[in-house]
Design an enzyme around this catalytic site. Structure first.
Site, PDB file in Angstrom:
ATOM      1  N   ARG A  91    -122.295 -38.765  43.453  1.00  0.00           N
ATOM      2  CA  ARG A  91    -123.666 -38.501  43.001  1.00  0.00           C
ATOM      3  C   ARG A  91    -123.910 -39.100  41.618  1.00  0.00           C
ATOM      4  NH1 ARG A  91    -126.129 -32.533  44.427  1.00  0.00           N
ATOM      5  NH2 ARG A  91    -126.154 -32.769  46.696  1.00  0.00           N
TER       6      ARG A  91
ATOM      7  N   ARG B 139    -128.402 -37.916  49.549  1.00  0.00           N
ATOM      8  CA  ARG B 139    -127.650 -37.364  48.418  1.00  0.00           C
ATOM      9  C   ARG B 139    -126.455 -36.508  48.843  1.00  0.00           C
ATOM     10  NH1 ARG B 139    -131.426 -32.877  45.545  1.00  0.00           N
ATOM     11  NH2 ARG B 139    -129.471 -31.841  45.096  1.00  0.00           N
ATOM     12  N   HIS B 140    -126.226 -36.357  50.145  1.00  0.00           N
ATOM     13  CA  HIS B 140    -125.166 -35.473  50.624  1.00  0.00           C
ATOM     14  C   HIS B 140    -124.067 -36.239  51.365  1.00  0.00           C
ATOM     15  CE1 HIS B 140    -128.286 -32.279  50.108  1.00  0.00           C
ATOM     16  NE2 HIS B 140    -127.221 -31.581  49.771  1.00  0.00           N
TER      17      HIS B 140
ATOM     18  N   ARG C  17    -117.163 -30.274  52.553  1.00  0.00           N
ATOM     19  CA  ARG C  17    -118.201 -29.260  52.747  1.00  0.00           C
ATOM     20  C   ARG C  17    -118.800 -29.428  54.143  1.00  0.00           C
ATOM     21  NH1 ARG C  17    -119.806 -26.896  47.676  1.00  0.00           N
ATOM     22  NH2 ARG C  17    -117.918 -27.056  46.411  1.00  0.00           N
TER      23      ARG C  17
ATOM     24  N   SER D 246    -121.801 -28.338  38.664  1.00  0.00           N
ATOM     25  CA  SER D 246    -121.960 -26.891  38.711  1.00  0.00           C
ATOM     26  C   SER D 246    -120.775 -26.297  37.968  1.00  0.00           C
ATOM     27  CB  SER D 246    -121.984 -26.401  40.158  1.00  0.00           C
ATOM     28  OG  SER D 246    -122.231 -25.015  40.204  1.00  0.00           O
TER      29      SER D 246
ATOM     30  N   GLU E  16    -128.751 -32.564  40.675  1.00  0.00           N
ATOM     31  CA  GLU E  16    -127.592 -31.784  40.223  1.00  0.00           C
ATOM     32  C   GLU E  16    -126.318 -32.590  40.425  1.00  0.00           C
ATOM     33  OE1 GLU E  16    -124.566 -28.689  42.023  1.00  0.00           O
ATOM     34  OE2 GLU E  16    -126.648 -28.272  42.569  1.00  0.00           O
TER      35      GLU E  16
ATOM     36  N   GLU F 229    -121.564 -29.068  55.858  1.00  0.00           N
ATOM     37  CA  GLU F 229    -123.000 -28.880  55.736  1.00  0.00           C
ATOM     38  C   GLU F 229    -123.712 -29.812  56.712  1.00  0.00           C
ATOM     39  OE1 GLU F 229    -123.465 -29.747  51.609  1.00  0.00           O
ATOM     40  OE2 GLU F 229    -123.068 -27.690  50.982  1.00  0.00           O
TER      41      GLU F 229
END
Length: 422
Positions: free
Chosen positions: A396, A209-210, A201, A348, A345, A203
């Site tokens: 995570r 957390r990423h 990803r 998903s 989260e 981002e």
């Protein structure tokens, strides 16, 4: 024959041969104490008159196992012979026995190739391996087939944003941000499929957390009645994963002092609308349409206080907040859901659109060009069943299960906004 540290208790009073790394050493005159580490643990070795190498050298030790209340684990090996198999050529950049309290977090990550040898550093990876083992085992029993999908793709599963571009001969290609489109196609082949593979990803986040590359545990199944069946499956799947972690990595869980959660059974399910109402009216939090990290954290605390659980499903997300392939509802919501664990989260998922014309309409409504998805769209001309699935972020989940301060410690060699080495 080599004996592992974990099996020494079965050899008290006997001569054994150990192979491992010099974890720590101390000279007390004519007596020398060293700690030998192998993949199963650490044992004290007593010797004398040796010219000991630097820590992290690999050794072979032959000696007698005796009980010693003051030694780690209550046992020690009185060495009769010690051979250096490969000496460390220089001191380690971080003292491995002291890594968790002396080194800066960036230093631990910068020298990951050696700091991972520490017991607490490697423990999350052992737990994660057990979680993945439980993931595969449960799904295999339920008639799922493991698949292996391309990681260099023409377009993203969720559009053109957030993609790492790569040169692919004379064309432009991308690193896959999800196996979503391929696992849907494979539902038409096997009905039930899963994959364990990295995703990327693009981002800009630089938070605890990423990650920009992470391990995704993907599930997809066909011939479902609604997304409720998908959530039911995930509950049972997570229970097996947690059980396997306790069985296969219990020592590591205890070493890290992790507060193990209750098993995910009958997880509460709040609609997105109800979750926003609770945040606004009961918790006094000014929530927007989407749920922020703080909103998720508050909902996690709410679930713990009200239902005594660490787990919470948020369902019926608005269509604007879900990918184009999520099955819409007439009221503007979807059959999409997220799973929160301790306010974060980790999943998903949802039911997907399975009719060709509806997929075309959804792509156009999102401002996306159907031409870029032709290989994916074609399969929906041939009777795709109602289907759905989810993806679990392995790092995570590991981070939250073990209470790690940073998700990077749940991956051997993390890749984030600023890290490409080691």
């Amino acid at each position: 024959m080599r004996v592992l540290v974990k099996d020494l208790k079965e050899h008290i009073g006997k001569q054994v041969e150990l192979w491992g790394f010099l974890h720590w050493r101390r000279d007390l005159g004519k007596i020398q104490f060293l700690l030998l580490r192998d993949r199963t643990g650490i044992v004290q070795v007593v010797t004398g008159g040796q010219r000991l190498p630097l820590p992290e050298s690999s050794l072979r030790v032959r000696g007698v196992v005796v009980e010693s209340p003051k030694a780690p684990g209550g046992l020690e090996v009185q060495a009769e012979a010690l051979e250096v198999l490969s000496p460390a050529l220089e001191p380690t950049p971080v003292e491995i026995p002291k890594e968790e309290w002396r080194a800066h977090p960036d230093t631990l990550l910068e020298y990951r190739y050696v700091t991972l040898r520490g017991e607490k550093a490697r423990a999350p990876l052992r737990v994660q391996a057990a979680l993945v083992r439980g993931f595969r085992r449960y799904l295999d029993r339920q008639g799922f087939t493991e698949i292996f999908t391309p990681k260099v793709v023409r377009a993203g599963a969720e559009g053109g944003s957030g993609l790492f571009g790569v040169d692919y001969f004379e064309k432009r290609a991308y690193l896959a941000q999800s196996p979503q489109l391929y696992k849907q196609i494979m539902v038409g082949v096997f009905e039930r499929v899963y994959e364990v593979a990295p995703v990327w990803r693009m981002e800009e986040h630089h938070t605890s957390r990423h990650l920009n590359e992470y391990l995704s545990l993907d599930v997809e199944m066909g011939f479902i009645g609604s997304e409720e069946e998908i959530m039911d499956l995930e509950e049972a799947l997570l229970q097996e994963m947690l059980e396997e972690a306790l069985t296969g990595a219990g020592d590591e869980i205890r070493l890290l002092g992790a507060e193990w959660p209750s098993f995910p059974k009958d997880i509460p399910r709040l609609t997105h609308k109800e979750a926003r109402r609770i945040l606004k009216e009961e918790l006094g939090y000014p929530v927007g349409q989407d749920l922020s990290e703080e909103a998720e954290r508050l909902l996690g605390e709410y679930a713990k206080a009200r239902w005594g659980t660490d787990w919470l499903f948020i369902t019926k997300y608005p269509r604007a907040l879900r990918p184009f392939y999520t099955h819409p509802e007439p009221d503007g919501t979807t059959r999409g859901f997220d799973l929160l664990f301790r306010g974060l989260e980790i999943t998903s998922g949802g039911q997907r659109i399975h009719r060709y014309e509806e997929l075309l309409e959804s792509l156009k409504a999102k401002g996306m060009d159907p031409e870029g998805f032709q290989g994916y769209l074609e399969v929906f001309k041939y009777g795709m069943p109602p289907h759905g699935g989810f993806a679990i972020g392995a790092e995570r989940l590991t981070q939250k299960l073990l209470g790690l301060p940073n998700v990077r410690y749940a991956r051997a060699f993390p890749r984030d906004r600023h890290r490409l080495t080691p």
